[in-house]
Design a protein around this motif. Structure first.
Motif, PDB file in Angstrom:
ATOM      1  N   THR A   1       0.843  -1.191   0.000  1.00 51.57           N
ATOM      2  CA  THR A   1       0.000   0.000   0.000  1.00 51.57           C
ATOM      3  C   THR A   1       0.880   1.242   0.000  1.00 51.57           C
ATOM      4  N   SER A   2       0.568   2.173  -0.863  1.00 53.43           N
ATOM      5  CA  SER A   2       1.355   3.396  -0.995  1.00 53.43           C
ATOM      6  C   SER A   2       1.423   4.163   0.317  1.00 53.43           C
ATOM      7  N   ARG A   3       2.640   4.452   0.760  1.00 50.81           N
ATOM      8  CA  ARG A   3       2.801   5.286   1.960  1.00 50.81           C
ATOM      9  C   ARG A   3       2.225   6.672   1.710  1.00 50.81           C
ATOM     10  N   GLY A   4       2.308   7.109   0.455  1.00 50.50           N
ATOM     11  CA  GLY A   4       1.753   8.408   0.120  1.00 50.50           C
ATOM     12  C   GLY A   4       0.249   8.449   0.335  1.00 50.50           C
ATOM     13  N   LEU A   5      -0.439   7.355  -0.024  1.00 50.66           N
ATOM     14  CA  LEU A   5      -1.882   7.278   0.186  1.00 50.66           C
ATOM     15  C   LEU A   5      -2.207   7.380   1.678  1.00 50.66           C
ATOM     16  N   ILE A   6      -1.477   6.636   2.500  1.00 54.32           N
ATOM     17  CA  ILE A   6      -1.735   6.656   3.931  1.00 54.32           C
ATOM     18  C   ILE A   6      -1.435   8.029   4.525  1.00 54.32           C
ATOM     19  N   GLU A   7      -0.341   8.635   4.100  1.00 54.82           N
ATOM     20  CA  GLU A   7       0.009   9.962   4.602  1.00 54.82           C
ATOM     21  C   GLU A   7      -1.066  10.984   4.245  1.00 54.82           C
ATOM     22  N   ARG A   8      -1.539  10.952   2.996  1.00 55.89           N
ATOM     23  CA  ARG A   8      -2.582  11.897   2.585  1.00 55.89           C
ATOM     24  C   ARG A   8      -3.852  11.685   3.390  1.00 55.89           C
ATOM     25  N   PHE A   9      -4.187  10.415   3.603  1.00 56.86           N
ATOM     26  CA  PHE A   9      -5.395  10.097   4.369  1.00 56.86           C
ATOM     27  C   PHE A   9      -5.273  10.617   5.802  1.00 56.86           C
ATOM     28  N   MET A  10      -4.110  10.412   6.428  1.00 58.44           N
ATOM     29  CA  MET A  10      -3.916  10.876   7.801  1.00 58.44           C
ATOM     30  C   MET A  10      -3.999  12.400   7.884  1.00 58.44           C
ATOM     31  N   ARG A  11      -3.394  13.091   6.929  1.00 59.31           N
ATOM     32  CA  ARG A  11      -3.443  14.563   6.951  1.00 59.31           C
ATOM     33  C   ARG A  11      -4.866  15.065   6.685  1.00 59.31           C
ATOM     34  N   ASP A  12      -5.585  14.377   5.803  1.00 64.71           N
ATOM     35  CA  ASP A  12      -6.969  14.774   5.548  1.00 64.71           C
ATOM     36  C   ASP A  12      -7.842  14.514   6.777  1.00 64.71           C
ATOM     37  N   ALA A  13      -7.523  13.463   7.538  1.00 62.18           N
ATOM     38  CA  ALA A  13      -8.253  13.206   8.783  1.00 62.18           C
ATOM     39  C   ALA A  13      -8.028  14.343   9.773  1.00 62.18           C
ATOM     40  N   ALA A  14      -6.799  14.832   9.843  1.00 64.68           N
ATOM     41  CA  ALA A  14      -6.507  15.971  10.716  1.00 64.68           C
ATOM     42  C   ALA A  14      -7.267  17.209  10.246  1.00 64.68           C
ATOM     43  N   ASP A  15      -7.300  17.418   8.946  1.00 69.63           N
ATOM     44  CA  ASP A  15      -8.035  18.558   8.398  1.00 69.63           C
ATOM     45  C   ASP A  15      -9.536  18.440   8.662  1.00 69.63           C
ATOM     46  N   ALA A  16     -10.013  17.216   8.847  1.00 73.43           N
ATOM     47  CA  ALA A  16     -11.434  16.990   9.128  1.00 73.43           C
ATOM     48  C   ALA A  16     -11.767  17.211  10.601  1.00 73.43           C
ATOM     49  N   GLY A  17     -10.766  17.621  11.385  1.00 74.49           N
ATOM     50  CA  GLY A  17     -11.026  17.980  12.776  1.00 74.49           C
ATOM     51  C   GLY A  17     -10.421  17.079  13.826  1.00 74.49           C
ATOM     52  N   SER A  18      -9.702  16.030  13.427  1.00 74.53           N
ATOM     53  CA  SER A  18      -9.128  15.120  14.413  1.00 74.53           C
ATOM     54  C   SER A  18      -7.907  15.734  15.094  1.00 74.53           C
TER      55      SER A  18
END
Length: 343
Positions: free
Chosen positions: A293-310
């Motif tokens: 699984t692309s580390r880039g995909l996971i990194e983007r997902f984690m940053r988007d989760a933070a942007d969603a308020g986490s």
């Protein structure tokens, strides 16, 4: 959750060696595959098929499905896991308790299947929704993730679906089980089972929660669906799920129930039981634990989760930036992304 601290546990007797465990399991005809309790009803002869697993299921030795129930496959960890033996032990137990053919149901039969694994038969008394009063059952493990992993103790959250048949009626449901293990030497044994307790459905739900439940880009296992329907999950969780679903197809493992009350190995309350967190084990069809699984995909997902308020995003990648302690990584979060909220 935050990085884990030490914990003291009482060691349990060593389990049988791996080779003997495999033989015993085969002799007992341990039923394979996963899900944990009766729930919504499907038309007889047309049960839902289990979701694909992220491990490496082996079809050889899988029992033929009982009439009217789907064929299931054993969930098996890959070498990419932090402690694959711990997950294997937990999953084998849940599979053994939650699957049986006609004429092999009941606590006594379940104890025989558990004994064949070399595990304490008293665990059957803790199985709760895994052992409903039905003629036959087929259980499919969707995922097994860590609720916590230390050198000699672990919490493995076994997420499962289960189909049961009573008379001519087939029902579909499932649960999540917090399986507690301890290690003696090279072997892991199971100490306790804590099935999810979502609670009754609420009379009314927030609009965001209703939208989550109908969004096909948010894949929820049975216990997570029940959590949302209980009305005990904060709207911040639903809002973040919907925000992420605009970009990703996310497969959720755990929301509120079926998770340890405290951050494993500590006395600090977890955000999950308070309805302030959710975990994602697969993103756009790619398992978080899979090295491919692309580390880039996971990194983007984690940053988007933070942007969603986490305020508290954990995963297999330690990210820079964000607020103090906003991103973290440890062995427990090698196999999923944790997304937590303050309210």
């Amino acid at each position: 959750m935050t990085p884990l601290g030490p914990v003291t546990r009482t060691r349990a007797p060593a389990a049988p060696p791996p080779g003997r465990r495999v033989v015993l399991a085969a002799l007992a005809g341990v039923a394979l595959g996963a899900a944990g309790c009766s729930g919504r009803t499907a038309p007889a002869g047309h049960p839902r098929q289990g979701a694909p697993t992220q491990g490496s299921p082996s079809h050889s030795g899988s029992p033929s499905p009982s009439p009217g129930l789907p064929h299931t496959t054993p969930w098996r960890p890959t070498s990419a896991e932090v402690q694959p033996a711990a997950k294997l032990r937990a999953v084998q137990l849940v599979e053994a308790i939650g699957t049986w053919a006609a004429g092999h149901s009941g606590a006594e039969a379940a104890r025989a299947r558990v004994a064949a694994l070399g595990l304490p038969t008293g665990l059957v008394g803790q199985a709760g929704p895994l052992l409903p009063m039905t003629d036959a059952a087929a259980l499919q493990v969707v995922d097994a993730q860590y609720g916590g992993i230390l050198s000699r103790s672990a919490s493995v959250l076994v997420v499962c679906r289960q189909w049961t048949r009573r008379g001519g009626k087939v029902s579909a449901g499932g649960t999540t089980v917090d399986v507690r293990l301890s290690r003696a030497g090279a072997d892991w044994t199971v100490d306790a089972l804590h099935p999810a307790e979502p609670g009754p459905a609420a009379r009314s739900l927030a609009s965001g929660v209703r939208t989550v439940l109908s969004d096909d880009r948010i894949v929820l296992p049975p216990a997570a669906v029940a959590d949302l329907r209980s009305g005990q999950v904060h709207t911040s969780v639903a809002g973040a799920m919907l925000a992420l679903a605009r970009t990703y197809r996310l497969e959720v493992s755990v929301v509120r129930s079926g998770h340890p009350l405290d951050v494993f190995g500590t006395s600090r309350p977890s955000d999950h039981p308070r309805g302030r967190a959710f975990d994602v084990w697969r993103i756009d069809g790619h398992a978080v634990v899979d090295p491919a699984t692309s580390r880039g995909l996971i990194e983007r997902f984690m940053r988007d989760a933070a942007d969603a308020g986490s305020y508290n995003v954990g995963g297999p990648v330690l990210l820079s930036g964000g607020g103090p302690g906003q991103f973290f990584s440890d062995a427990t979060h090698h196999d999923h992304v944790h997304i937590g909220f303050r309210t």
